[in-house]
Design a protein around this motif. Structure first.
Motif, mmCIF file in Angstrom:
data_model
loop_
_atom_site.group_PDB
_atom_site.id
_atom_site.type_symbol
_atom_site.label_atom_id
_atom_site.label_comp_id
_atom_site.label_asym_id
_atom_site.label_seq_id
_atom_site.Cartn_x
_atom_site.Cartn_y
_atom_site.Cartn_z
ATOM 1 N N PHE A 144 0.816 -1.209 0.000
ATOM 2 C CA PHE A 144 0.000 0.000 0.000
ATOM 3 C C PHE A 144 0.854 1.265 0.000
ATOM 4 O O PHE A 144 0.518 2.249 -0.636
ATOM 5 C CB PHE A 144 -0.945 0.016 1.201
ATOM 6 N N SER A 154 -1.976 2.969 -2.714
ATOM 7 C CA SER A 154 -2.556 4.019 -1.867
ATOM 8 C C SER A 154 -1.807 5.339 -2.003
ATOM 9 O O SER A 154 -2.242 6.359 -1.470
ATOM 10 C CB SER A 154 -2.566 3.582 -0.393
ATOM 11 N N HIS A 215 -8.404 2.199 -5.498
ATOM 12 C CA HIS A 215 -7.011 2.204 -5.937
ATOM 13 C C HIS A 215 -6.415 0.813 -6.071
ATOM 14 O O HIS A 215 -5.412 0.635 -6.776
ATOM 15 C CB HIS A 215 -6.157 3.060 -4.990
ATOM 16 N N ASP A 293 -7.860 4.343 5.176
ATOM 17 C CA ASP A 293 -8.549 3.425 4.278
ATOM 18 C C ASP A 293 -9.841 2.985 4.944
ATOM 19 O O ASP A 293 -9.835 2.480 6.057
ATOM 20 C CB ASP A 293 -7.664 2.218 3.992
#
Length: 347
Positions: A144, A154, A215, A293
């Motif tokens: 991420f 991310s 994403h 998130d």
């Protein structure tokens, strides 16, 4: 379509799961329990799900990064070897396509080692050759967040491409015959890899951004480009990547159908990302939520919380009207073909 028909087709098909974090749970046990724990806890689930080919990602928990990342990477690689050696009647750790085919012909589950984000490598790209010698055959270079090789998904707002070391890593993987995994890589990095790659690519657990703008999903342009390399996109089953609220198997089928429509039937597989049991079974959890998130950690498709539920996918695809040959292709034949021609084959 009868349940008997779908069950028979599922048994006939090669089922290739390109992402299950079960090694995280294995290494949480004492070393002397690694092989036995796999046999008791995971082998029955894989057999119940009809899994013939299992990619085993080496994911390194946050507490081990950065200082302990390489040490824990080596522990997980050793765990995979001990699982294979202690269960040689049931599984085989495979280094190339011929070994995969041989394991399947013998009725054993073919295990393939993969690095997820490779934090143990850092920017020491030469360590990829070391890990290749130890049996690793697939690797991604980001999760991420940010690594020394690239940005994870991310970090998409940064718009970044691969670092210089990331470019070197791609070239080294192509030289070794270690397959490059695009899953988790930021969009700029995905496009950069697609510009540079000279060998087929794989996305081991990514769904369709056209159906859910998250994403972690891939856009149609990227799906087409991966197919153009001769690669395979393996759809993720994690429900919050499929639909915001409807966490049903029908939404999974929607993603499979979309990727087939865009990339072509020969370039689609399954990468379930079964993490529910792993998260419940390890301390600290292997996949902690990323700050900011909003994906709920407990959102799973009913019945598809683990590999034993995989026959439900075959049933759902047939119910949707898929041809049997197409079901077989997506369940695993496409990944088996890709591994037969690319896995472990030096440039």
């Amino acid at each position: 379509m009868s349940t008997g028909t779908s069950a028979a087709l599922h048994r006939r098909a090669v089922v290739a799961d390109t992402h299950n974090d079960l090694l995280c749970a294995v290494v949480a046990r004492p070393v002397e329990r690694w092989a036995g724990f796999f046999r008791e806890q995971w082998l029955p689930q894989l057999r119940a799900g009809g899994v013939d080919l299992q990619v085993l990602p080496v994911f390194i928990d946050d507490p081990y990064r950065p200082e302990g990342a390489l040490r824990h990477t080596l522990r997980m690689v050793e765990a995979a070897h001990r699982v294979a050696e202690g269960n040689a009647d049931e599984v085989a750790l495979c280094r190339d396509g011929a070994e995969v085919d041989r394991a399947l012909a013998e009725g054993r589950i073919a295990l393939v080692l993969a690095l997820e984000s490779a934090p143990g490598v850092g920017d020491d790209v030469e360590l990829l050759a070391t890990l290749h010698r130890l049996g690793v055959r697939v690797a991604s270079i980001a999760h991420f967040g940010r690594t020394m090789l690239a940005d994870g998904s991310s970090e998409d707002d940064a718009g970044s491409r691969l670092t210089r070391a990331g470019v070197e890593a791609l070239a080294e993987m192509e030289r070794l015959g270690m397959m490059f995994d695009l899953s988790h890589l930021g969009l700029g990095g995905v496009d950069h890899v697609l510009e540079l790659a000279t060998r087929p690519l794989i996305a081991t657990h990514s769904s369709a951004r056209a159906l859910l703008d998250h994403h972690r999903n891939l856009g149609d342009t990227q799906l087409r480009a991966i197919a153009a390399t001769g690669g395979v996109v393996c759809v993720n089953f994690f429900a919050p990547y499929l639909h915001a609220t409807d966490h049903s198997i029908d939404r999974l089928v929607d993603h499979l159908e979309h990727v087939v429509d865009v990339a072509g039937i020969a370039h689609v597989g399954i990468g379930p990302d079964f993490v529910k049991e792993v998260l419940a079974d390890t301390q600290p959890p292997c996949c902690e939520p990323v700050p900011g998130d909003d994906i709920p950690p407990d959102a799973y498709i009913p019945g598809l919380e683990g590999p034993a539920g995989l026959p439900l996918v075959t049933e759902a695809l047939l119910r949707r009207g898929w041809a049997e040959d197409d079901v077989v292709a997506v369940l695993g034949a496409n990944v088996q073909r890709l591994f037969r021609t690319e896995l472990g084959r030096p440039a």
